[in-house]
Design a protein around this motif. Sequence first.
Motif, PDB file in Angstrom:
ATOM      1  N   ALA A  98      -1.930  -0.393   6.455  1.00 50.30           N
ATOM      2  CA  ALA A  98      -3.244  -0.472   5.808  1.00 50.30           C
ATOM      3  C   ALA A  98      -3.195  -1.411   4.601  1.00 50.30           C
ATOM      4  N   HIS A  99      -2.100  -1.340   3.842  1.00 49.54           N
ATOM      5  CA  HIS A  99      -1.949  -2.206   2.664  1.00 49.54           C
ATOM      6  C   HIS A  99      -1.892  -3.672   3.080  1.00 49.54           C
ATOM      7  N   LEU A 100      -1.100  -3.990   4.092  1.00 49.83           N
ATOM      8  CA  LEU A 100      -0.963  -5.375   4.539  1.00 49.83           C
ATOM      9  C   LEU A 100      -2.249  -5.893   5.173  1.00 49.83           C
ATOM     10  N   ALA A 101      -2.960  -5.006   5.889  1.00 52.99           N
ATOM     11  CA  ALA A 101      -4.225  -5.409   6.510  1.00 52.99           C
ATOM     12  C   ALA A 101      -5.242  -5.792   5.436  1.00 52.99           C
ATOM     13  N   GLN A 102      -5.214  -5.086   4.310  1.00 53.10           N
ATOM     14  CA  GLN A 102      -6.126  -5.393   3.211  1.00 53.10           C
ATOM     15  C   GLN A 102      -5.669  -6.642   2.468  1.00 53.10           C
ATOM     16  N   LYS A 103      -4.367  -6.799   2.330  1.00 55.73           N
ATOM     17  CA  LYS A 103      -3.815  -7.926   1.579  1.00 55.73           C
ATOM     18  C   LYS A 103      -3.934  -9.233   2.356  1.00 55.73           C
ATOM     19  N   ARG A 104      -3.778  -9.143   3.685  1.00 55.21           N
ATOM     20  CA  ARG A 104      -3.846 -10.351   4.522  1.00 55.21           C
ATOM     21  C   ARG A 104      -4.947 -10.167   5.568  1.00 55.21           C
ATOM     22  N   PRO A 105      -6.199 -10.309   5.186  1.00 54.52           N
ATOM     23  CA  PRO A 105      -7.310 -10.000   6.084  1.00 54.52           C
ATOM     24  C   PRO A 105      -7.317 -10.806   7.374  1.00 54.52           C
ATOM     25  N   LYS A 106      -6.789 -12.032   7.351  1.00 53.94           N
ATOM     26  CA  LYS A 106      -6.764 -12.837   8.576  1.00 53.94           C
ATOM     27  C   LYS A 106      -5.804 -12.258   9.613  1.00 53.94           C
ATOM     28  N   GLU A 107      -4.829 -11.498   9.142  1.00 53.23           N
ATOM     29  CA  GLU A 107      -3.857 -10.892  10.053  1.00 53.23           C
ATOM     30  C   GLU A 107      -4.084  -9.387  10.212  1.00 53.23           C
ATOM     31  N   ALA A 108      -5.235  -8.905   9.749  1.00 52.23           N
ATOM     32  CA  ALA A 108      -5.472  -7.460   9.694  1.00 52.23           C
ATOM     33  C   ALA A 108      -5.302  -6.786  11.049  1.00 52.23           C
ATOM     34  N   LEU A 109      -5.813  -7.414  12.105  1.00 52.39           N
ATOM     35  CA  LEU A 109      -5.720  -6.790  13.429  1.00 52.39           C
ATOM     36  C   LEU A 109      -4.282  -6.702  13.923  1.00 52.39           C
ATOM     37  N   ASN A 110      -3.432  -7.621  13.480  1.00 54.03           N
ATOM     38  CA  ASN A 110      -2.024  -7.552  13.871  1.00 54.03           C
ATOM     39  C   ASN A 110      -1.336  -6.352  13.225  1.00 54.03           C
ATOM     40  N   PHE A 111      -1.721  -6.070  11.982  1.00 54.35           N
ATOM     41  CA  PHE A 111      -1.103  -4.959  11.273  1.00 54.35           C
ATOM     42  C   PHE A 111      -1.734  -3.616  11.643  1.00 54.35           C
ATOM     43  N   LEU A 112      -3.048  -3.601  11.785  1.00 48.26           N
ATOM     44  CA  LEU A 112      -3.766  -2.349  12.021  1.00 48.26           C
ATOM     45  C   LEU A 112      -4.835  -2.589  13.096  1.00 48.26           C
ATOM     46  N   PRO A 113      -4.458  -2.412  14.366  1.00 47.60           N
ATOM     47  CA  PRO A 113      -5.341  -2.820  15.473  1.00 47.60           C
ATOM     48  C   PRO A 113      -6.423  -1.801  15.821  1.00 47.60           C
TER      49      PRO A 113
END
Length: 407
Positions: A98-113
């Motif tokens: 959740a933290h990485l999805a918020q920090k890197r919004p362009k990669e959010a789906l990769n972190f939290l699908p």
Amino acid sequence: MTAVSAYKSDSEESIAKITRHSHLLAAQLQSLRSQMYPPEAKKSLKTFTSREAAAMVGIAESTLRQMSLDGESVAPELHGRDNRRRAYTLTQINEIRAHLAQKRPKEALNFLPRRRPGEKLQIVAVANFKGGSAKTTTTVHLAHFLALQGLRVLAIDLDPQASLSTMFGFQPELDVDENQTVYGAIRYDDDLRVPLREVIRKTYFDGVDLVPGNLELMEYEHETPQAIARGEGRGEGMFFRRLRSVINSVEDDYDVVLIDAPPQLGYLTLGALYAATALLVTVHPAMLDVSSMNQFLKMTSDILHVIQENGGDLKHDFIRYLLTRHDPHDVPQVNIVALLRSLFGADVLAPAVVETTAIASAGLEKKSLYEMARGAVGRDTLNRALESVDAVNQEVLNHLKHVWGRP
């Protein structure tokens, strides 16, 4: 003694014996559970090494370590003689996602699908007539796999035998009281009906909630014909619409709903088939099982036609056949697999779940392969089993992503 009185005496003795055996077995199962999961007699999920956690999140292990040192992520548990072995819980891993999805919004789906706005809830019914087709095993492994990917899963146990509930650590006759199954949410008497949210339980497996089952579910099979005869249950209250209607009430809370359907084509199964956006039919590649599946398909087809004629809109995003307990060295099984693939083509999932002692050993401990500790079974045996189950679950996930319009 007359023949009639002799039969009566035998009947009474049988009832007493069966009742006594039921109580004895229930007590023993409770005792075994207390031994397996002390002190609260509840299941818990293993922790994951920093390497495993990093792989699950999709980052380098060094990045995960640096995030921890910088205070950018949760602090792992420290183990080992020198406190240098790091261990993460699944809850912590999801917090990092959740933290990485918020920090890197362009990669959010990769972190939290998880589902995005506009992507519909996926409801997958796992069904077949034949016992032993690994229906419950398939459901629990898929639930765990999806949760490990970061998805929010609701598992619904529709089988009165409640094997799925048992796999999640609930003993149906002791832990599930009256009106605490899905029956409580879809029953016909308005005064006793409860919202589905009230019968949903959190589980030890972060990301998976459960609606447990027990013998109470049989009441729905008994009451539905009476309700139909009385002319009750019209519109959204019709027997085959009730399950979908209550699932819709919690739609915003989940990405995927998995339904473990009973091994017969009753009213509960019909409700599951109607509620489902996708259908997984488990089949053991043996002639008796395939013959049974043929009967299942024929009866399902006939009854779904009746539902459609009565206003039921039946649309599934995909229907797939899943080969289970497959022995690739068994020539008759190989021939049946070839037959099914020639008949149904791509509707048969490409990977199959292989026959393995690892799944059997996990089942004895009421665990999925994803819960098994290294060393519980042979490393090569466990790895082969995991590769097989992972391949199946990944293909199902790919189908779900395709429905959501994702590459």
